[in-house]
Design an enzyme around this catalytic site. Sequence first.
Site, PDB file in Angstrom:
ATOM      1  N   THR A  38       0.860  -1.180   0.000  1.00 20.97           N
ATOM      2  CA  THR A  38       0.000   0.000   0.000  1.00 20.97           C
ATOM      3  C   THR A  38       0.898   1.232   0.000  1.00 20.97           C
ATOM      4  OG1 THR A  38      -0.169  -0.036   2.412  1.00 20.97           O
ATOM      5  CG2 THR A  38      -1.890  -1.152   1.199  1.00 20.97           C
ATOM      6  N   GLY A  39       1.758   1.341  -1.073  1.00 23.36           N
ATOM      7  CA  GLY A  39       2.560   2.546  -1.276  1.00 23.36           C
ATOM      8  C   GLY A  39       1.571   3.690  -1.300  1.00 23.36           C
ATOM      9  N   THR A  40       1.647   4.607  -0.372  1.00 22.83           N
ATOM     10  CA  THR A  40       0.423   5.268   0.025  1.00 22.83           C
ATOM     11  C   THR A  40       0.652   6.633   0.638  1.00 22.83           C
ATOM     12  OG1 THR A  40      -1.507   4.923   1.444  1.00 22.83           O
ATOM     13  CG2 THR A  40       0.566   4.274   2.327  1.00 22.83           C
ATOM     14  N   THR A  41      -0.449   7.310   0.931  1.00 28.68           N
ATOM     15  CA  THR A  41      -0.436   8.484   1.795  1.00 28.68           C
ATOM     16  C   THR A  41      -1.538   8.297   2.832  1.00 28.68           C
ATOM     17  OG1 THR A  41       0.271   9.893  -0.049  1.00 28.68           O
ATOM     18  CG2 THR A  41      -0.625  10.990   1.897  1.00 28.68           C
TER      19      THR A  41
END
Length: 240
Positions: A38-41
């Site tokens: 979940t490469g994410t913000t």
Amino acid sequence: TQSSWTLSGLENIASMVVDAISAPPAGLTQDFNQEVLTGTTIMAVAFDGGVIIGADSRTSSGSYVANRVTDKLTQINDTIFCCRSGSAADTQAIADYVKYYLSMHAVELGEQPEVRTAASIFQQLCYNNRDNLMAGIICAGWDKVNGGSVYTIPLGGMCVKQPFSIGGSGSTYVYGFCDANYKEKMSREECERFVKHAIALAIARDGSSGGVIRMAIIDKSGVERKVTLGNEVPRFYEGN
């Protein structure tokens, strides 16, 4: 002879199909074999009366987008949520464990547990398994003892209470924006705008963040979920 030629041809075609399936196009092999992340913000902010949590919705495997509408805001109990970043499998498993332990604890207490109790369970699981997990968690919610509170559990299993927290790959692009625009005891409307703009800015710059913006407003009255669709995400300067 005709039948043997036909059979041989079918076998060759079958072999070509198997080879094509087992060998994806050049450049994609590495992405398909990478762990789903979940490469994410992710973000959580305390306001006067509760907390607001928010996240984008992109799940990636390398440069391949595995899911563009992921819900990274995971409910732990009625008024406690966590935001997940890192390995999708690891963070989902940890959240399930905490949800189970917290439900058992609620039965023992006869009332809803505090947010810091949920954060402590997250911290213990992440620290005790720090060599095997890739999980960055933000635990936030509301309880009748402390009101709205935000706890950060980064890689390694540390646990810190903060007035606001940002995490994931997109967070590196918006630290300056958050430092400049955060203020204590914001109203609910101010906090909503702050969270939405911070995540929109991260989405604009970070290739691993994208999709829609999901938010949850948590206070003594319960939880309200909001979704900002892709065409409604605030736009900022993007160059010529």
